[in-house]
Write an enzyme that holds these catalytic residues in place. Structure first.
Site, PDB file in Angstrom:
ATOM      1  N   GLU A 183       0.847  -1.196   0.000  1.00  0.00           N
ATOM      2  CA  GLU A 183       0.000   0.000   0.000  1.00  0.00           C
ATOM      3  C   GLU A 183       0.878   1.240   0.000  1.00  0.00           C
ATOM      4  OE1 GLU A 183      -2.870  -0.314   3.179  1.00  0.00           O
ATOM      5  OE2 GLU A 183      -4.017  -1.810   2.082  1.00  0.00           O
ATOM      6  N   HIS A 242      -9.352   9.943   3.122  1.00  0.00           N
ATOM      7  CA  HIS A 242      -9.010   8.871   2.196  1.00  0.00           C
ATOM      8  C   HIS A 242      -9.231   9.399   0.792  1.00  0.00           C
ATOM      9  CE1 HIS A 242      -8.651   5.090   0.173  1.00  0.00           C
ATOM     10  NE2 HIS A 242      -8.248   4.543   1.301  1.00  0.00           N
ATOM     11  N   ARG A 280      -1.287   9.125   1.467  1.00  0.00           N
ATOM     12  CA  ARG A 280      -2.686   9.518   1.269  1.00  0.00           C
ATOM     13  C   ARG A 280      -2.931  11.019   1.240  1.00  0.00           C
ATOM     14  NH1 ARG A 280      -5.779   5.131   5.069  1.00  0.00           N
ATOM     15  NH2 ARG A 280      -5.375   3.443   3.634  1.00  0.00           N
ATOM     16  N   HIS A 299     -11.551  10.035   6.881  1.00  0.00           N
ATOM     17  CA  HIS A 299     -11.313   8.602   7.015  1.00  0.00           C
ATOM     18  C   HIS A 299     -10.777   8.192   8.383  1.00  0.00           C
ATOM     19  CE1 HIS A 299     -10.499   4.585   5.673  1.00  0.00           C
ATOM     20  NE2 HIS A 299      -9.196   4.700   5.800  1.00  0.00           N
ATOM     21  N   ARG A 320      -1.101   9.046   9.277  1.00  0.00           N
ATOM     22  CA  ARG A 320      -1.027   7.597   9.496  1.00  0.00           C
ATOM     23  C   ARG A 320      -0.571   6.869   8.233  1.00  0.00           C
ATOM     24  NH1 ARG A 320      -5.607   3.235   8.985  1.00  0.00           N
ATOM     25  NH2 ARG A 320      -6.170   4.677   7.341  1.00  0.00           N
TER      26      ARG A 320
END
Ligand SMILES: Cc1cc2nc3c(=O)[nH]c(=O)nc-3n(C[C@H](O)[C@H](O)[C@H](O)COP(=O)(O)OP(=O)(O)OC[C@H]3O[C@@H](n4cnc5c(N)ncnc54)[C@H](O)[C@@H]3O)c2cc1C
Length: 533
Positions: A116, A239, A285, A346, A381
């Site tokens: 990811e 997100h 992100r 998110h 994060r």
């Protein structure tokens, strides 16, 4: 009055994991405000980040986490969480959680680790694209089979009871919690010397979110009212890819789609991410969300597209069955058409400030999972680190509580706990006002406190929230409480904490981006801490 050795508020990965461990030491009650499985955990798609292959190392996972955290992670915490990971994953497997595996060329099988954004290695364990559901179900089964745990569904925590609130001139500590039984409308007083907040995040404070309805920031608001310190609430992760469709609010299209080669394109089918970051669609992100926001503003389009049509249809259907089915149900065949996506709120990186054992600083009160701010995420994060954090911190909190507040140890002084007073308050007859205020908060947070901020918009939001706060408080004192009213009260508190934190950070860092201070200020490399004076 009910009394338990341990009270756990919330039934996501953090609360259930903690409950299972604590049940070895005493009687545990888990209170959860909807059905057991209603949690952010159950919605998690991508997976759990954990070092599980020889090609990976703790050092690399630590480094990736620190890079994403933009100078605000606590390295000691990052290292502890990352290195505790494999043991916690093994425990999950022991209770029956199944992670996907793949065939090896040389024969045999190994874990199918996904990649990811922000991760330098493949290290995300997953169960197809419904990892959270698999974890939540297995944990719930284990909890239901454990005689020392009682799971109270449709029971919402209202407020913590502390010695300070009761007016005792003694050490400040929690001694219980008021719980609303949503079926009867009665508020029960529950006594416990060990209370664990595991109430998850606050996505519902924003108009567009990937979070389910339970995510109203209750734990942060309760802890704040009880006098605990709240940290880094300005860092809300958006997100980048929430499905854009009128009938599909809150459906996330996992980062793993980009990890498997999905391309972000505009309405003309042109890729745009390289303009913003050399890592393209796999940039962290915040960068991807801001890039999409900028593209949408520039082109006037209401969404962008995530295109995975160049991959074999069979692979797409097998790897992303949930996304495939959901989109197909809405008339989008993702093996042949690009997926319309927009960014949405998110994840809450900040929360109730805790140490590495989940301790909040208020004796007897611990916080684990998304509700807490441990120092793992810093200003941003890293994908799939949150399920990992929930597992690890639940374990650490259990060990610490057993050490400092053992069930068979010396009992703290017992205080008389007052019953909940609702007086002669009548039912809310102005429901419309609650719904109006709820909408107003979420819209103003989206418009003024979103992905790109300015001082002026934040100040405007702050002024509006002050008015809303007075109105909601008036309701709270005058009417009989309901879940809607309680959630509204918590949302307005959490919204104000986000805005105050954002206003106090006059720089851009990680998820907090403001046009008035677009640069990162090295002198501001410290946490934002708020507490009630
Ligand atoms: C769509 C989506 C996809 C995600 N994908 C991933 C992923 O792939 N990997 C990853 O690591 N993370 C992912 N995340 C984030 C991750 O799911 C959460 O951070 C994590 O599950 C939080 O776990 P938790 O136990 O802290 O809280 P939750 O799972 O949210 O549980 C909170 C619990 O508290 C209860 N509760 C709340 N308020 C009260 C109250 N007042 N009284 C009683 N009960 C209350 C709720 O009902 C719920 O049971 C995703 C999140 C979403 C929304």
């Amino acid at each position: 009055m009910k009394e338990f050795d341990y009270v756990v508020l919330g039934s996501g990965v953090a609360g259930l994991t903690f409950a299972l461990k604590a049940a070895r030491r005493g009687e545990v009650a888990v209170f959860t405000k909807r059905r057991g499985g209603d949690s952010n955990t159950a919605w998690a798609q991508g997976g759990v980040a954990c070092v599980m292959s020889d090609e990976d190392s703790f050092d690399l996972h630590v480094r990736d986490t620190l890079v994403a955290g933009a100078g605000l992670c606590d390295e000691k915490v990052v290292r502890a969480v990352v290195s505790d990971g494999p043991a916690r994953i093994r425990e999950l497997m022991e209770i029956g959680v199944h992670f996907d595996e793949r065939d090896l060329d040389r024969g045999g099988r190994e874990l199918d680790l996904g990649r990811e954004g922000g991760h330098s290695k493949r290290r995300v364990l997953h169960a197809q694209d419904v990892t959270g559901r698999e974890i939540e179900q297995r944990l719930l089964e284990a909890v239901r089979a454990e005689p020392r745990i009682r799971l109270f569904e449709d029971h919402m925590a209202v407020d913590l009871i502390t010695t300070g609130k009761l007016g005792f001139a003694t050490e400040q500590r929690v001694v219980g919690v008021y719980i609303l039984d949503e079926k009867t409308g009665a508020v029960e007083t529950v006594r416990s010397d060990r209370i664990v907040l595991a109430t998850g995040g606050c996505g519902k404070v924003y108009l567009y979110t990937t979070n389910p309805a339970i995510a109203t920031g209750d734990g942060v608001a309760m802890a704040w009212r009880a006098g605990a310190t709240v940290a880094n609430m300005e860092f809300i992760q958006f997100h980048p890819t929430c499905l854009f469709h009128p009938e599909a609010r809150s459906f996330l299209v996992t980062e793993a789609v980009r990890g498997e080669g999905g391309r972000l394109v505009d309405a003309a089918g042109k890729e745009f991410m390289q303009k913003y970051d050399p890592r393209g669609a796999l940039a962290p992100r915040d960068i991807v969300a801001r890039a999409i926001d900028a593209e949408m503003k520039k082109t006037g389009q209401r969404c962008v597209f995530l295109d995975i049509t160049h991959k074999p249809a069979e692979f797409v259907r097998e790897r992303f069955p949930n996304i495939y089915e959901t989109c197909l149900g809405l008339g989008i065949d993702i093996t042949r058409q690009p997926i319309p996506v927009v960014p949405a709120a998110h994840y809450q990186c900040g929360g109730v400030r805790t140490d590495l054992s989940g301790f909040t600083g208020l004796r007897g009160l611990y916080a684990v999972g998304e509700v807490a701010c441990t120092g793992l995420h810093g200003a941003n994060r890293l994908a799939s680190n949150s399920l990992l954090e929930g597992l690890v911190m639940a374990h650490r909190a259990d060990e610490e509580i057993a050490r400092v507040e053992p069930v068979n140890g010396d009992r703290p002084r017992r205080f008389e706990l007052p019953e909940w007073q609702s007086g002669d308050a009548s039912d809310v007859d102005e429901l419309v006002v609650i719904y109006h205020n709820w909408d107003e908060i979420r819209r103003l947070m989206w418009d003024y406190v979103g992905i790109v901020r300015t001082d002026k918009r934040l100040q405007r939001a702050s002024a509006r929230l002050r008015n809303l706060h007075h109105e909601v408080q008036e309701f709270y004192w005058n009417f009989r409480i309901s879940t809607d009213l309680l959630e509204l009260r918590n949302l307005v508190t959490v919204a104000a904490l986000i805005v105050d934190s954002a206003l106090s950070r006059s720089e851009s860092r990680g998820l907090h981006y403001t046009l008035d201070h677009p640069e990162t200020d090295p002198r501001r490399a410290r946490d934002t801490l708020l507490w009630r004076s």
